[in-house]
Design an enzyme around this catalytic site. Structure first.
Site, PDB file in Angstrom:
ATOM      1  N   CYS A 332       0.835  -1.200   0.000  1.00 26.49           N
ATOM      2  CA  CYS A 332       0.000   0.000   0.000  1.00 26.49           C
ATOM      3  C   CYS A 332       0.870   1.252   0.000  1.00 26.49           C
ATOM      4  O   CYS A 332       1.523   1.546  -0.993  1.00 26.49           O
ATOM      5  CB  CYS A 332      -0.971  -0.035   1.176  1.00 26.49           C
ATOM      6  SG  CYS A 332      -2.376   1.097   0.957  1.00 26.49           S
ATOM      7  N   HIS A 437      -3.397  -5.574   1.001  1.00 25.97           N
ATOM      8  CA  HIS A 437      -3.151  -5.872   2.405  1.00 25.97           C
ATOM      9  C   HIS A 437      -3.459  -7.349   2.656  1.00 25.97           C
ATOM     10  O   HIS A 437      -4.313  -7.939   2.015  1.00 25.97           O
ATOM     11  CB  HIS A 437      -4.036  -5.019   3.310  1.00 25.97           C
ATOM     12  CG  HIS A 437      -3.624  -3.582   3.377  1.00 25.97           C
ATOM     13  ND1 HIS A 437      -2.462  -3.177   3.982  1.00 25.97           N
ATOM     14  CD2 HIS A 437      -4.228  -2.464   2.911  1.00 25.97           C
ATOM     15  CE1 HIS A 437      -2.366  -1.858   3.898  1.00 25.97           C
ATOM     16  NE2 HIS A 437      -3.413  -1.405   3.245  1.00 25.97           N
TER      17      HIS A 437
END
Length: 502
Positions: A332, A437
């Site tokens: 991310c 994630h």
């Protein structure tokens, strides 16, 4: 409503873990159970089945209760973006960024309304609700507009159990002081005390227990042991930091860059199940050392944390590390940092529209921050152009404002089930970037990546460790362990026979 609220004499006394254990104990007896925390402050979030954000702790507690996590279990989530401001996530969607003062002044009535709606839903759908407070319930300067402790117990009309951490010291003062600071009406709700994180010979504490019960008039429902290395996801970086310290050293040394606004650090927790891998945080170049791999995690403020990396000169270490053949994974915000540049097009990351900063220039990509955040569960496979073999499905979730464009139309890591090409994978596998994630929660991928490192170090390759199966065992072990030290029948009596005495 049938339920109970676990409040603490302070932060980090173990409320989240106790709620997790109680959820598993109730569901193991066939009682349909839901966790609940009205307001959570954490950058470690959990994405629900419908693509909404809640606090990670309530997602884990829902897993322990063997139920699907929903926004009703954590209707308000505050995600810190600086020392002064937090993003307000209401029923799973970000609505605005406010200062602490702005939040108290403008959000209280809306918060109460949302909490009442959530409680009504849970009461209809579940037999018992196990609630969690936050911090101390007697912060006098905040009590008039609190949304997470005694006000919520009053709205739900449930009894309260007070938890104190004996490991940090001052347990008698913390319990008596907290009870003394409650109003008489609040004090009537407290029906039990739990002493948590006890070490040593319990017989030496018998006189103390007797004194507490006589002094307060509240029964002690249990003295719970200090649970070492329980491997159940923590709510905040303090809990994961403690887990890292307990792990010690191992043949594979994985360094995680500890960003000031680190988020979703549960991404690294599956490594706790790998006996030959150890995790350590790196905040300063002096701590960098010679790791076998580096993970740059997610962040709530990518540009601010990239500036921190540069100020600390960690960027020079990372670039040199990669040029000498090191393994790096960016997730991310960490993925965004690996690129050539980051542009805050909408001002959504820094508040300065159009701000531009150079990235680490380790992958051919450019990120632009948009106004709206993407929050979604995703599934995909290794991109067919990578050297990775087999059609192993990977799944996780995305939470990000930025959109990353690959400047070279090759080197993608994944092909998602919706056809989107995602992430970056260098041909030798030593640089990986992705918005996914929980990448390392995919056991086969984690094993593939670790085996590559093992080969480079002439270590024996290993079979896949199925972390989720082990996690389920941990929930049961935790519940069984706590039950041995808890007056479980008395606690259930408090739940089922509760009636507020006016």
């Amino acid at each position: 409503m049938k339920g109970i609220m676990i409040q603490g004499t302070a932060s980090d006394v173990g409320k989240s873990l106790i709620v997790t254990a109680l959820c598993r104990l109730f569901i193991n007896e066939g009682v349909k159970t839901a966790p609940f925390k009205s307001q959570n402050m954490s950058n470690n979030s959990y994405v629900t089945f419908d693509g909404r954000e809640i606090g990670r702790a309530q997602g884990i507690q829902a897993e322990a209760a063997k139920t699907e996590a929903s926004v009703w279990m954590n209707p308000i989530l505050l995600k810190p973006r600086s020392d002064q401001q937090s993003e307000v996530v209401l029923l799973g969607k970000g609505v605005k960024t406010l200062s602490g003062r702005g939040y108290r002044d403008s959000f209280y009535e809306k918060g109460i309304e949302t909490i009442v709606t959530a409680l009504a839903y849970l009461e209809k759908e579940y037999d018992v609700v196990v609630m969690e407070g936050a911090g101390s319930p007697v912060e006098i300067n905040l009590k008039d507009k609190e949304l997470v402790n005694m006000k919520v117990a009053e709205l739900a009309d449930v009894p309260v159990v007070l938890v104190a951490d004996i490991d940090r010291g001052g347990v008698f003062a913390s319990i008596v002081g907290t009870l003394e600071l409650f109003t008489p009406e609040e004090r009537k709700r407290v029906k039990g005390i739990l002493i948590n994180k006890f070490r040593g010979d319990l017989s030496l504490f018998q006189d103390g227990m007797k004194w507490l019960e006589e002094r307060t008039g509240v029964p002690i429902l249990g003295v719970l042991p200090h649970v070492e290395n329980h491997m159940i996801d923590g709510e905040d970086s303090l809990s994961i930091g403690n887990a890292i310290k307990q792990r010690g050293e191992a043949p594979i040394d994985i360094a995680v860059i500890h960003l000031p606004y680190i988020s979703n650090y549960s991404d690294i927790e599956p490594f706790f199940y790998e006996d030959d891998a150890s995790i350590r945080f790196v905040k300063h170049p002096s701590q960098f050392g010679k790791p076998d791999a580096v993970i740059i995690p997610g962040t709530k403020s990518t540009i601010s944390d990239l500036q921190y990396i540069k100020e600390m000169k960690l960027d020079e270490y990372l670039i040199d590390y990669v040029h000498h053949g090191g393994y790096v994974v960016g997730i991310c915000g960490g993925y965004q940092m690996l690129g050539k540049s980051i542009i805050d097009g909408a001002g959504s990351d820094t508040g300065i529209p159009g701000m531009r900063i150079d990235g680490l220039d380790l992958i051919p990509a450019e990120t632009t921050f948009m106004e709206q955040k993407d929050t979604i569960r995703v599934k995909g496979y290794y991109h067919p152009n990578t050297e990775l073999k087999g059609k192993r499905e990977l799944e996780g979730y995305e939470i990000h404002l930025g959109q990353t464009e690959m400047l070279e139309k090759e080197g993608f890591f994944l092909k998602l089930e919706n056809g989107r090409e995602e992430g970056y994978y260098r041909s030798d596998g030593k640089i990986v970037g992705t918005y996914m994630h929980h990448l390392f929660h995919n056991d086969e991928w984690r094993n593939l990546w670790l085996n590559s490192i093992r080969r480079s170090k002439n270590l024996p390759i290993r079979d896949v460790v199925y972390a989720q199966d082990l996690k389920e065992e941990r929930y049961d072990l935790l519940a069984q362990n706590f039950k041995k030290h808890l007056d479980w029948e008395k606690l259930k009596e408090i739940v089922y026979e509760w009636e507020y005495q006016k």
